[in-house]
Design an enzyme around this catalytic site. Structure first.
Site: not given
Length: 239
Positions: A137, A151
């Site tokens: 990501s 995250y």
């Protein structure tokens, strides 16, 4: 690349489904894993079969080492070998540090980090000269919003792990690279698209097929000299 075999962990929807179908279009037979939506996995298998390639969907939780090992064994039994492995499975839980639970922390560590480490089961079955591609990501580069610290940490860990694994597998000419998408339109993000669009310099969110095209490149012969890299595809979000 006809006659080669790819395995996509988390391949039943979104980026994973687009990747599985793109690799089939490139000539790969494909094994894919799913956790909770066998109907979506069956749709992807049907699309791959429609392209004239073989496919198998296997239920396997990426947090479960035994399930991953069994899935790899089943994929090799059905499709003979592994040339490309794509690790797309991941989970997202958002909360500020005061509210983040230990249960969600453990889940994200198990799936997003430990699940990548578990490619060791795939590597044992992979032919020399293969490809390992992780889906990370762009939050590994810049978070940009509250509630995403855990995250972002897991995705930064993946980017770092990829460098080390690339060195480990270089003697076998297996390349290991990481794709870092930004805002991508999927069924999970559909409600967020208007807000996300305003954050992207190019003025739109990406499509899963655009991420899949980058995976396709990394899986192919033209990327044979690239390893240990993290490639961000996010419309300029982190610039």
């Amino acid at each position: 690349m006809s006659g080669r075999v790819a395995m996509v962990f988390g391949g039943s929807r979104g980026i994973g489904a687009a990747t599985a179908i793109r690799l089939a279009r490139d000539g790969f037979d494909v094994a894919l894993t799913y956790v909770s939506q066998p109907d979506r996995a069956a749709e992807v298998v049907g699309a791959i079969n429609g392209l004239g390639r073989s496919a198998v969907a296997i239920r396997a939780d990426s947090a479960d080492a035994g399930a991953i090992t069994a899935a790899v064994a089943q994929a090799v039994d059905r499709l003979d070998t592994l040339d490309v492995v794509v690790v797309n499975a991941g989970v997202l839980r958002r909360a500020t540090i005061e509210a983040f639970t230990l249960e969600d922390l453990d889940l994200m560590l198990d799936v997003n980090i430990r699940g990548v480490f578990l490619i060791q089961a795939s590597i044992a079955q992979m032919r020399d000269g293969g490809r390992v591609i992780t889906i990370g990501s762009n939050t590994a580069v810049r978070t940009g919003s509250q509630g995403s610290s855990v995250y972002a940490m897991t995705k930064a860990a993946v980017a770092t792990m990829v460098k080390g694994i690339a060195l480990d597998l270089a003697p076998r000419r297996i390349t290991v690279n990481n794709v870092q998408p930004g805002p991508i339109e999927t069924d999970l993000t559909a409600a967020m698209v208007p807000r996300l669009r305003d954050l992207v310099p190019l003025g739109r969110v990406g499509k899963a097929e655009e991420v899949a095209s980058l995976v396709s490149y990394l899986a192919g012969p033209e990327a044979s000299y690239m390893t240990g890299a993290s490639l961000t595809i996010d419309g300029g979000y982190v610039l």
